[in-house]
Design a protein around this motif. Structure first.
Motif, mmCIF file in Angstrom:
data_model
loop_
_atom_site.group_PDB
_atom_site.id
_atom_site.type_symbol
_atom_site.label_atom_id
_atom_site.label_comp_id
_atom_site.label_asym_id
_atom_site.label_seq_id
_atom_site.Cartn_x
_atom_site.Cartn_y
_atom_site.Cartn_z
ATOM 1 N N ILE A 47 0.833 -1.202 0.000
ATOM 2 C CA ILE A 47 0.000 0.000 0.000
ATOM 3 C C ILE A 47 0.867 1.252 0.000
ATOM 4 C CG2 ILE A 47 -1.623 1.347 1.398
ATOM 5 C CD1 ILE A 47 -2.794 -1.389 2.317
ATOM 6 N N VAL A 48 1.830 1.304 0.892
ATOM 7 C CA VAL A 48 2.680 2.496 1.028
ATOM 8 C C VAL A 48 3.545 2.699 -0.212
ATOM 9 C CG1 VAL A 48 4.576 3.488 2.355
ATOM 10 C CG2 VAL A 48 2.631 2.484 3.535
ATOM 11 N N GLN A 49 4.092 1.623 -0.751
ATOM 12 C CA GLN A 49 4.947 1.728 -1.942
ATOM 13 C C GLN A 49 4.161 2.238 -3.147
ATOM 14 O OE1 GLN A 49 8.386 1.129 -2.114
ATOM 15 N NE2 GLN A 49 8.145 2.082 -4.097
ATOM 16 N N ALA A 51 1.423 4.150 -3.083
ATOM 17 C CA ALA A 51 0.704 5.404 -2.827
ATOM 18 C C ALA A 51 1.512 6.629 -3.214
ATOM 19 C CB ALA A 51 0.331 5.495 -1.352
ATOM 20 N N ALA A 52 0.836 7.581 -3.832
ATOM 21 C CA ALA A 52 1.468 8.877 -4.123
ATOM 22 C C ALA A 52 1.520 9.720 -2.856
ATOM 23 C CB ALA A 52 0.689 9.612 -5.212
ATOM 24 N N SER A 53 0.536 9.561 -1.991
ATOM 25 C CA SER A 53 0.459 10.253 -0.704
ATOM 26 C C SER A 53 -0.117 9.291 0.318
ATOM 27 C CB SER A 53 -0.448 11.481 -0.790
ATOM 28 O OG SER A 53 0.080 12.433 -1.672
ATOM 29 N N VAL A 54 0.249 9.484 1.576
ATOM 30 C CA VAL A 54 -0.254 8.633 2.642
ATOM 31 C C VAL A 54 -1.009 9.487 3.640
ATOM 32 C CG1 VAL A 54 0.401 7.101 4.543
ATOM 33 C CG2 VAL A 54 1.633 6.992 2.369
ATOM 34 N N ILE A 55 -2.249 9.106 3.917
ATOM 35 C CA ILE A 55 -3.034 9.747 4.969
ATOM 36 C C ILE A 55 -3.243 8.704 6.051
ATOM 37 C CG2 ILE A 55 -5.215 10.849 5.614
ATOM 38 C CD1 ILE A 55 -5.491 11.762 2.702
ATOM 39 N N ALA A 56 -2.725 8.978 7.239
ATOM 40 C CA ALA A 56 -2.852 8.062 8.370
ATOM 41 C C ALA A 56 -4.019 8.525 9.233
ATOM 42 C CB ALA A 56 -1.566 8.058 9.185
ATOM 43 N N ILE A 57 -4.954 7.611 9.499
ATOM 44 C CA ILE A 57 -6.132 7.925 10.301
ATOM 45 C C ILE A 57 -6.191 6.960 11.467
ATOM 46 C CG2 ILE A 57 -8.649 8.125 10.298
ATOM 47 C CD1 ILE A 57 -8.444 8.516 7.224
ATOM 48 N N GLY A 59 -5.153 5.312 15.319
ATOM 49 C CA GLY A 59 -3.927 5.016 16.025
ATOM 50 C C GLY A 59 -3.637 3.565 16.314
ATOM 51 N N GLU A 60 -4.073 2.672 15.473
ATOM 52 C CA GLU A 60 -3.751 1.257 15.673
ATOM 53 C C GLU A 60 -2.320 0.980 15.201
ATOM 54 O OE1 GLU A 60 -5.735 -0.865 17.272
ATOM 55 O OE2 GLU A 60 -7.280 0.672 17.486
ATOM 56 N N TYR A 61 -1.800 -0.189 15.536
ATOM 57 C CA TYR A 61 -0.423 -0.524 15.171
ATOM 58 C C TYR A 61 -0.241 -0.707 13.666
ATOM 59 C CZ TYR A 61 0.736 -0.890 20.066
ATOM 60 O OH TYR A 61 0.941 -0.605 21.392
ATOM 61 N N GLY A 62 -1.272 -1.130 12.958
ATOM 62 C CA GLY A 62 -1.176 -1.231 11.501
ATOM 63 C C GLY A 62 -0.941 0.138 10.879
ATOM 64 N N THR A 63 -1.612 1.150 11.432
ATOM 65 C CA THR A 63 -1.410 2.519 10.959
ATOM 66 C C THR A 63 0.013 2.972 11.245
ATOM 67 O OG1 THR A 63 -3.734 3.015 11.373
ATOM 68 C CG2 THR A 63 -2.248 4.900 11.153
ATOM 69 N N LEU A 64 0.509 2.640 12.425
ATOM 70 C CA LEU A 64 1.879 3.006 12.786
ATOM 71 C C LEU A 64 2.879 2.351 11.830
ATOM 72 C CD1 LEU A 64 3.838 4.471 14.661
ATOM 73 C CD2 LEU A 64 3.737 2.472 16.175
ATOM 74 N N SER A 65 2.623 1.101 11.452
ATOM 75 C CA SER A 65 3.548 0.438 10.524
ATOM 76 C C SER A 65 3.521 1.113 9.158
ATOM 77 C CB SER A 65 3.224 -1.058 10.396
ATOM 78 O OG SER A 65 2.074 -1.296 9.628
ATOM 79 N N GLU A 66 2.341 1.552 8.709
ATOM 80 C CA GLU A 66 2.254 2.253 7.429
ATOM 81 C C GLU A 66 2.981 3.592 7.495
ATOM 82 O OE1 GLU A 66 -1.924 0.420 5.755
ATOM 83 O OE2 GLU A 66 -1.999 2.178 7.035
ATOM 84 N N ILE A 67 2.855 4.294 8.610
ATOM 85 C CA ILE A 67 3.575 5.563 8.794
ATOM 86 C C ILE A 67 5.076 5.312 8.723
ATOM 87 C CG2 ILE A 67 4.130 7.408 10.433
ATOM 88 C CD1 ILE A 67 1.200 7.102 11.474
ATOM 89 N N ALA A 68 5.539 4.304 9.457
ATOM 90 C CA ALA A 68 6.978 4.006 9.494
ATOM 91 C C ALA A 68 7.502 3.628 8.114
ATOM 92 C CB ALA A 68 7.247 2.887 10.497
ATOM 93 N N ALA A 70 6.218 4.450 5.187
ATOM 94 C CA ALA A 70 6.182 5.640 4.329
ATOM 95 C C ALA A 70 7.363 6.558 4.622
ATOM 96 C CB ALA A 70 4.865 6.387 4.518
ATOM 97 N N ARG A 71 7.647 6.781 5.894
ATOM 98 C CA ARG A 71 8.766 7.654 6.262
ATOM 99 C C ARG A 71 10.093 7.037 5.821
ATOM 100 N NH1 ARG A 71 8.793 11.681 5.777
ATOM 101 N NH2 ARG A 71 10.255 12.282 7.377
ATOM 102 N N LYS A 72 10.225 5.728 5.951
ATOM 103 C CA LYS A 72 11.457 5.048 5.529
ATOM 104 C C LYS A 72 11.673 5.199 4.023
ATOM 105 C CE LYS A 72 14.026 0.795 6.102
ATOM 106 N NZ LYS A 72 15.155 1.173 6.898
ATOM 107 N N LEU A 73 10.581 5.229 3.266
ATOM 108 C CA LEU A 73 10.655 5.410 1.816
ATOM 109 C C LEU A 73 10.815 6.872 1.418
ATOM 110 C CD1 LEU A 73 7.876 2.903 0.722
ATOM 111 C CD2 LEU A 73 10.337 2.661 0.362
#
Length: 107
Positions: A47-49, A51-57, A59-68, A70-73
């Motif tokens: 999903i993150v790879q 995506a042109a943009s990431v919107i995190a909604i 506060g579950e851990y799956g959301t945190l992993s997507e944030i991490a 996205a930031r790593k990329l």
């Protein structure tokens, strides 16, 4: 995710659901294209790879992993009532509409 798909469909967009399980019928009723990955949470990387943009909604851990991921990329992340990770990691939005505007502006 259902609310995001409902809004996208209402605006004339095409909706794609990248599902964690193997059953495409598990997608919400507003998904037009269901991609059943059977990858569990590992689908977050896809999903993150893609995506042109990431919107995190939220506060579950799956959301945190997507944030991490996205930031790593090197992708910028817009957050709506989500994790607070310090200055520069997430651009905060107060409303869903603001989150979309910020995400589009970051493309």
């Amino acid at each position: 995710m259902e609310a995001a798909c409902r809004g996208a469909r209402a605006a004339g967009g095409v909706t794609i659901g990248v599902l964690p399980g193997a059953d495409p019928s598990a997608a919400n009723r507003f998904v037009q294209i269901a991609l059943a990955t059977n990858m569990g949470e590992a689908r977050n990387a896809l999903i993150v790879q893609a995506a042109a943009s990431v919107i995190a909604i939220g506060g579950e851990y799956g959301t945190l992993s997507e944030i991490a991921l996205a930031r790593k990329l090197g992708s910028r992340v817009v957050g709506l009532h989500t994790w607070e990770l310090g200055v520069g990691h997430i651009t905060a939005a107060a409303t869903p509409a603001e989150a979309v505007v910020l995400a589009i502006a970051q493309e």
